[in-house]
Design an enzyme around this catalytic site. Structure first.
Site, mmCIF file in Angstrom:
data_model
loop_
_atom_site.group_PDB
_atom_site.id
_atom_site.type_symbol
_atom_site.label_atom_id
_atom_site.label_comp_id
_atom_site.label_asym_id
_atom_site.label_seq_id
_atom_site.Cartn_x
_atom_site.Cartn_y
_atom_site.Cartn_z
ATOM 1 N N CYS A 108 0.839 -1.208 0.000
ATOM 2 C CA CYS A 108 0.000 0.000 0.000
ATOM 3 C C CYS A 108 0.874 1.258 0.000
ATOM 4 O O CYS A 108 1.543 1.556 0.998
ATOM 5 C CB CYS A 108 -0.927 -0.040 1.218
ATOM 6 S SG CYS A 108 -1.780 1.516 1.551
ATOM 7 N N CYS A 146 -0.076 3.920 2.615
ATOM 8 C CA CYS A 146 0.317 3.477 3.963
ATOM 9 C C CYS A 146 1.746 3.928 4.290
ATOM 10 O O CYS A 146 2.055 4.214 5.452
ATOM 11 C CB CYS A 146 0.232 1.955 4.083
ATOM 12 S SG CYS A 146 -1.433 1.282 3.896
#
Length: 327
Positions: free
Chosen positions: A87, A90
């Site tokens: 991600c 993230c």
């Protein structure tokens, strides 16, 4: 942000998070009070807290969730960062959350959960995308936001969370920070016995009793905000009882004009922490409907606003979107 979302019970890891199976909030508040009293005793005795005993950023797994998140949340708000290695957002949000956890010096603890390595937790929390950020306070789940956010917005959310934790639950935090004097934070249960009875009914999963009790309070005090919020949550929990997530989503996707399907899907969206999705779904449905159907959807949307709280920025944004559709 209002703490009007699901509570986690002690068996959360053995099945789906059951929003009607409530862990006693009074017990959680009592543990928090005991923890604050112990920190105050140590401070009075000149005993400095051991920083290693209070890590501010922790990696949590399915095996450690109960201890590291649910139990710890009786002493300090626990912010949960659901992330994944692949991600990209993230990689921006997670370091920011870690830095802020250190900066807030024990007023929050950050629990990091790798969604790939902990798929059971991911399913239980209804995580559909990462990053996703939630919190647990005194055993109660509080969805915060999904997706990357600016540092200013994250700070605002954390400040609101800490305020709610102190005022609503008596959870002050302060791991590794100066201790609070016992009893400084507001108690969890209200002094009004009728409102206390309503909360207790909700806590033990007696949704019908809770609804009736909150309604009784509102008959005497129509402007009681606490009772309005409690009633909205109890009614939401009752509506989602027995609903199958996959079936509801399939029906809603198959016919966007099916009002009942959209209402059920929005309820499940909200319970799963997807607040913007729930609001967006109903705003769009208002735009597609007329007459009684439109009014039914509009009223449900207003009820969901009550669950989240009028001051939440997501409610403010949705109110604006609703106004544009209506007028």
């Amino acid at each position: 942000m209002q703490p009007r979302n699901s509570r986690l019970n002690s068996s959360a890891l053995r099945g789906a998070v059951d929003l009607a199976a409530v862990k006693a909030a009074g017990e959680a508040a009592q543990k928090a009070e005991q923890a604050r009293a112990e920190r105050a005793r140590q401070a009075a005795a000149g005993i400095a807290p051991d920083p290693s005993a209070y890590p501010l950023v922790i990696d949590v797994t399915e095996d450690t969730f109960e201890t590291e998140v649910v139990q710890r949340s009786t002493e300090v708000p626990v912010v949960i960062d659901f992330w994944a290695e692949w991600c990209e957002p993230c990689k921006q949000l997670s370091p920011l959350l870690e830095r802020l956890a250190e900066e807030y010096a024990g007023r929050i603890v950050l629990a990091k959960i790798d969604v790939e390595a902990n798929q059971l937790l991911t399913q239980q929390f209804g995580i559909q995308g990462v990053p996703a950020v939630m919190a647990v306070v005194a055993g109660q789940l509080v969805p915060l936001f999904q997706g990357a956010e600016s540092e200013a917005n994250v700070r605002k959310v954390l400040d609101q969370l800490i305020l709610v934790a102190e005022q609503r639950f008596g959870v002050v935090g302060g791991a590794g920070a100066p201790a609070e004097a016992p009893g400084e934070a507001g108690p969890y249960l209200p002094e009004d016995p009728a409102l206390a009875a309503a909360h207790e009914a909700l806590d033990r999963g007696d949704l019908g009793g809770a609804i009736q009790a909150y309604q009784n309070v509102l008959v005497e005090e129509p402007g009681n905000t606490e009772a309005k919020l409690g009633l909205a949550q109890a009614q939401l929990l009752r509506r989602v009882e027995g609903l199958d997530l996959a079936s509801v989503r399939t029906a809603a996707a198959a016919d966007p004009k099916d009002v009942e399907a959209q209402l059920k899907a929005a309820d499940l969206d909200l319970v799963g922490g997807h607040v913007e999705d729930a609001f967006g779904r109903l705003v769009a449905t208002v735009g597609r409907t007329f007459g009684e159907d439109r009014d039914t959807v509009r009223v449900r949307l207003l009820e969901l606003f009550e669950v989240i709280g009028a001051e939440d920025p997501r409610v403010t944004a949705a109110r604006g979107a609703l106004a544009r559709v209506l007028f």
